[in-house]
Design a protein around this motif. Structure first.
Motif, PDB file in Angstrom:
ATOM      1  N   SER A  61       8.716  86.483  76.965  1.00  0.00           N
ATOM      2  CA  SER A  61       9.721  85.895  77.850  1.00  0.00           C
ATOM      3  C   SER A  61      10.495  87.014  78.519  1.00  0.00           C
ATOM      4  CB  SER A  61      10.666  84.979  77.071  1.00  0.00           C
ATOM      5  OG  SER A  61      11.360  85.704  76.072  1.00  0.00           O
ATOM      6  N   GLY A  62      11.216  86.638  79.577  1.00  0.00           N
ATOM      7  CA  GLY A  62      12.116  87.579  80.220  1.00  0.00           C
ATOM      8  C   GLY A  62      11.676  88.099  81.565  1.00  0.00           C
ATOM      9  N   GLY A  63      10.477  87.763  81.993  1.00  0.00           N
ATOM     10  CA  GLY A  63      10.034  88.227  83.296  1.00  0.00           C
ATOM     11  C   GLY A  63      10.762  87.513  84.413  1.00  0.00           C
ATOM     12  N   GLY A  64      10.557  87.979  85.632  1.00  0.00           N
ATOM     13  CA  GLY A  64      11.184  87.337  86.773  1.00  0.00           C
ATOM     14  C   GLY A  64      11.195  88.228  87.984  1.00  0.00           C
ATOM     15  N   LEU A  65      12.011  87.840  88.941  1.00  0.00           N
ATOM     16  CA  LEU A  65      12.155  88.556  90.209  1.00  0.00           C
ATOM     17  C   LEU A  65      13.489  89.294  90.200  1.00  0.00           C
ATOM     18  CD1 LEU A  65      11.330  89.132  93.169  1.00  0.00           C
ATOM     19  CD2 LEU A  65      12.480  86.963  93.776  1.00  0.00           C
ATOM     20  N   VAL A  66      13.429  90.566  90.555  1.00  0.00           N
ATOM     21  CA  VAL A  66      14.644  91.379  90.571  1.00  0.00           C
ATOM     22  C   VAL A  66      14.573  92.361  91.726  1.00  0.00           C
ATOM     23  CG1 VAL A  66      13.689  93.126  89.001  1.00  0.00           C
ATOM     24  CG2 VAL A  66      16.171  92.772  89.105  1.00  0.00           C
ATOM     25  N   GLN A  67      15.706  92.758  92.231  1.00  0.00           N
ATOM     26  CA  GLN A  67      15.737  93.753  93.299  1.00  0.00           C
ATOM     27  C   GLN A  67      15.558  95.154  92.725  1.00  0.00           C
ATOM     28  OE1 GLN A  67      19.431  93.056  95.449  1.00  0.00           O
ATOM     29  NE2 GLN A  67      18.321  91.887  96.999  1.00  0.00           N
ATOM     30  N   ALA A  68      15.070  96.037  93.560  1.00  0.00           N
ATOM     31  CA  ALA A  68      14.924  97.429  93.149  1.00  0.00           C
ATOM     32  C   ALA A  68      16.277  97.970  92.660  1.00  0.00           C
ATOM     33  CB  ALA A  68      14.411  98.273  94.309  1.00  0.00           C
ATOM     34  N   GLY A  69      16.204  98.722  91.549  1.00  0.00           N
ATOM     35  CA  GLY A  69      17.415  99.234  90.935  1.00  0.00           C
ATOM     36  C   GLY A  69      17.990  98.332  89.868  1.00  0.00           C
ATOM     37  N   GLY A  70      17.487  97.128  89.783  1.00  0.00           N
ATOM     38  CA  GLY A  70      17.983  96.173  88.802  1.00  0.00           C
ATOM     39  C   GLY A  70      17.343  96.351  87.439  1.00  0.00           C
ATOM     40  N   SER A  71      17.683  95.429  86.545  1.00  0.00           N
ATOM     41  CA  SER A  71      17.210  95.501  85.163  1.00  0.00           C
ATOM     42  C   SER A  71      16.667  94.150  84.711  1.00  0.00           C
ATOM     43  CB  SER A  71      18.363  95.900  84.224  1.00  0.00           C
ATOM     44  OG  SER A  71      18.881  97.168  84.543  1.00  0.00           O
ATOM     45  N   ARG A  92       0.862  96.689  81.105  1.00  0.00           N
ATOM     46  CA  ARG A  92       1.022  95.977  82.364  1.00  0.00           C
ATOM     47  C   ARG A  92      -0.207  96.159  83.223  1.00  0.00           C
ATOM     48  NH1 ARG A  92       5.761  99.653  85.284  1.00  0.00           N
ATOM     49  NH2 ARG A  92       4.426 101.446  85.808  1.00  0.00           N
ATOM     50  N   GLN A  93      -0.378  95.188  84.111  1.00  0.00           N
ATOM     51  CA  GLN A  93      -1.506  95.249  85.034  1.00  0.00           C
ATOM     52  C   GLN A  93      -1.073  94.712  86.382  1.00  0.00           C
ATOM     53  OE1 GLN A  93      -5.088  93.261  83.710  1.00  0.00           O
ATOM     54  NE2 GLN A  93      -6.350  94.539  85.045  1.00  0.00           N
ATOM     55  N   ALA A  94      -1.183  95.564  87.375  1.00  0.00           N
ATOM     56  CA  ALA A  94      -0.886  95.166  88.746  1.00  0.00           C
ATOM     57  C   ALA A  94      -2.192  94.749  89.423  1.00  0.00           C
ATOM     58  CB  ALA A  94      -0.241  96.324  89.497  1.00  0.00           C
ATOM     59  N   PRO A  95      -2.122  93.932  90.463  1.00  0.00           N
ATOM     60  CA  PRO A  95      -3.340  93.484  91.150  1.00  0.00           C
ATOM     61  C   PRO A  95      -4.186  94.663  91.616  1.00  0.00           C
ATOM     62  CG  PRO A  95      -1.462  92.201  91.876  1.00  0.00           C
ATOM     63  CD  PRO A  95      -0.914  93.307  91.019  1.00  0.00           C
ATOM     64  N   GLY A  96      -5.459  94.619  91.290  1.00  0.00           N
ATOM     65  CA  GLY A  96      -6.377  95.663  91.718  1.00  0.00           C
ATOM     66  C   GLY A  96      -6.301  96.944  90.908  1.00  0.00           C
ATOM     67  N   GLU A 138       7.054  99.512  92.418  1.00  0.00           N
ATOM     68  CA  GLU A 138       5.790  99.854  91.761  1.00  0.00           C
ATOM     69  C   GLU A 138       5.724  99.395  90.307  1.00  0.00           C
ATOM     70  OE1 GLU A 138       7.786 101.922  93.475  1.00  0.00           O
ATOM     71  OE2 GLU A 138       7.901 103.913  92.530  1.00  0.00           O
ATOM     72  N   ASP A 139       6.828  98.878  89.769  1.00  0.00           N
ATOM     73  CA  ASP A 139       6.819  98.289  88.435  1.00  0.00           C
ATOM     74  C   ASP A 139       6.323  96.837  88.466  1.00  0.00           C
ATOM     75  OD1 ASP A 139       9.903  99.993  87.808  1.00  0.00           O
ATOM     76  OD2 ASP A 139       7.917 100.551  87.049  1.00  0.00           O
ATOM     77  N   THR A 140       6.125  96.303  89.655  1.00  0.00           N
ATOM     78  CA  THR A 140       5.641  94.936  89.788  1.00  0.00           C
ATOM     79  C   THR A 140       4.270  94.792  89.142  1.00  0.00           C
ATOM     80  OG1 THR A 140       6.891  94.511  91.812  1.00  0.00           O
ATOM     81  CG2 THR A 140       4.925  93.160  91.433  1.00  0.00           C
ATOM     82  N   GLN A 169       0.051  86.079  76.609  1.00  0.00           N
ATOM     83  CA  GLN A 169      -0.480  85.498  77.847  1.00  0.00           C
ATOM     84  C   GLN A 169       0.030  86.217  79.094  1.00  0.00           C
ATOM     85  OE1 GLN A 169       2.034  84.319  76.169  1.00  0.00           O
ATOM     86  NE2 GLN A 169       3.614  83.847  77.695  1.00  0.00           N
ATOM     87  N   GLY A 170       1.051  87.043  78.925  1.00  0.00           N
ATOM     88  CA  GLY A 170       1.576  87.804  80.046  1.00  0.00           C
ATOM     89  C   GLY A 170       2.802  87.160  80.663  1.00  0.00           C
ATOM     90  N   THR A 171       3.682  87.998  81.178  1.00  0.00           N
ATOM     91  CA  THR A 171       4.854  87.523  81.915  1.00  0.00           C
ATOM     92  C   THR A 171       4.982  88.381  83.171  1.00  0.00           C
ATOM     93  OG1 THR A 171       7.232  87.026  81.766  1.00  0.00           O
ATOM     94  CG2 THR A 171       6.485  89.013  80.639  1.00  0.00           C
ATOM     95  N   GLN A 172       5.238  87.734  84.286  1.00  0.00           N
ATOM     96  CA  GLN A 172       5.254  88.420  85.577  1.00  0.00           C
ATOM     97  C   GLN A 172       6.610  89.059  85.831  1.00  0.00           C
ATOM     98  OE1 GLN A 172       2.695  88.918  87.719  1.00  0.00           O
ATOM     99  NE2 GLN A 172       4.042  90.096  89.076  1.00  0.00           N
ATOM    100  N   VAL A 173       6.552  90.302  86.271  1.00  0.00           N
ATOM    101  CA  VAL A 173       7.740  91.021  86.728  1.00  0.00           C
ATOM    102  C   VAL A 173       7.503  91.405  88.176  1.00  0.00           C
ATOM    103  CG1 VAL A 173       9.100  93.124  86.495  1.00  0.00           C
ATOM    104  CG2 VAL A 173       8.361  91.882  84.451  1.00  0.00           C
ATOM    105  N   THR A 174       8.409  91.002  89.049  1.00  0.00           N
ATOM    106  CA  THR A 174       8.300  91.307  90.462  1.00  0.00           C
ATOM    107  C   THR A 174       9.580  91.998  90.904  1.00  0.00           C
ATOM    108  OG1 THR A 174       6.893  89.378  90.830  1.00  0.00           O
ATOM    109  CG2 THR A 174       7.904  90.388  92.770  1.00  0.00           C
ATOM    110  N   VAL A 175       9.412  93.175  91.489  1.00  0.00           N
ATOM    111  CA  VAL A 175      10.563  93.957  91.934  1.00  0.00           C
ATOM    112  C   VAL A 175      10.498  94.049  93.462  1.00  0.00           C
ATOM    113  CG1 VAL A 175      11.821  96.119  91.728  1.00  0.00           C
ATOM    114  CG2 VAL A 175      10.449  95.285  89.803  1.00  0.00           C
ATOM    115  N   SER A 176      11.517  93.536  94.118  1.00  0.00           N
ATOM    116  CA  SER A 176      11.553  93.551  95.575  1.00  0.00           C
ATOM    117  C   SER A 176      12.295  94.790  96.067  1.00  0.00           C
ATOM    118  CB  SER A 176      12.236  92.291  96.090  1.00  0.00           C
ATOM    119  OG  SER A 176      13.584  92.251  95.673  1.00  0.00           O
ATOM    120  N   SER A 177      11.860  95.265  97.223  1.00  0.00           N
ATOM    121  CA  SER A 177      12.474  96.483  97.780  1.00  0.00           C
ATOM    122  C   SER A 177      13.665  96.154  98.658  1.00  0.00           C
ATOM    123  CB  SER A 177      11.432  97.278  98.558  1.00  0.00           C
ATOM    124  OG  SER A 177      10.890  96.471  99.575  1.00  0.00           O
TER     125      SER A 177
END
Length: 115
Positions: free
Chosen positions: A7-17, A38-42, A88-90, A107-115
């Motif tokens: 648990s704990g994944g989600g969308l966060v802005q760059a510089g966040g935690s 972790r595994q990023a696409p490709g 790049e941590d996405t 099963q994995g949890t997605q972390v997405t970091v927006s710039s």
């Protein structure tokens, strides 16, 4: 039956935690190491951080100084505190438990970091 609940994944802005958690339940004989990958696409799956049964830790070069892994042995739970997140941590983050007999994956949890 062994279960790893992340648990704990989600969308966060760059510089966040963000803070990830992984709780292992079921009959796991003699846990040797618990880790986050972790595994990023490709891209190939890579080690992010690991903690052994003795408490030793190691980190992937790209996260050193920003991420911290910790463990609650009584609860068979690990945490990953991620600070100063970068785009790049996405990736999908996977919990891994290595016991004396075999390896288990969450099963994995997605972390997405927006710039």
């Amino acid at each position: 039956q062994v279960q790893l609940v992340e648990s704990g994944g989600g969308l966060v802005q760059a510089g966040g935690s963000l803070r990830l958690s992984c709780a292992a339940s079921g009959s796991i004989f003699s846990i040797q190491r618990m880790a986050w990958h972790r595994q990023a696409p490709g891209k190939q799956r890579e080690l992010v951080a690991a903690v052994t049964s003795s408490g030793s830790t190691n980190y992937g070069d790209s996260v050193k100084g920003r991420f911290t892994i910790s463990r609650d042995s009584a609860k068979n739970t690990i945490y990953l505190q991620m600070n100063d997140l970068k785009p790049e941590d996405t990736a999908a983050y996977y919990c891994n438990v290595e016991s004396f007999l075999r390896s288990y994956w969450g099963q994995g949890t997605q972390v997405t970091v927006s710039s």
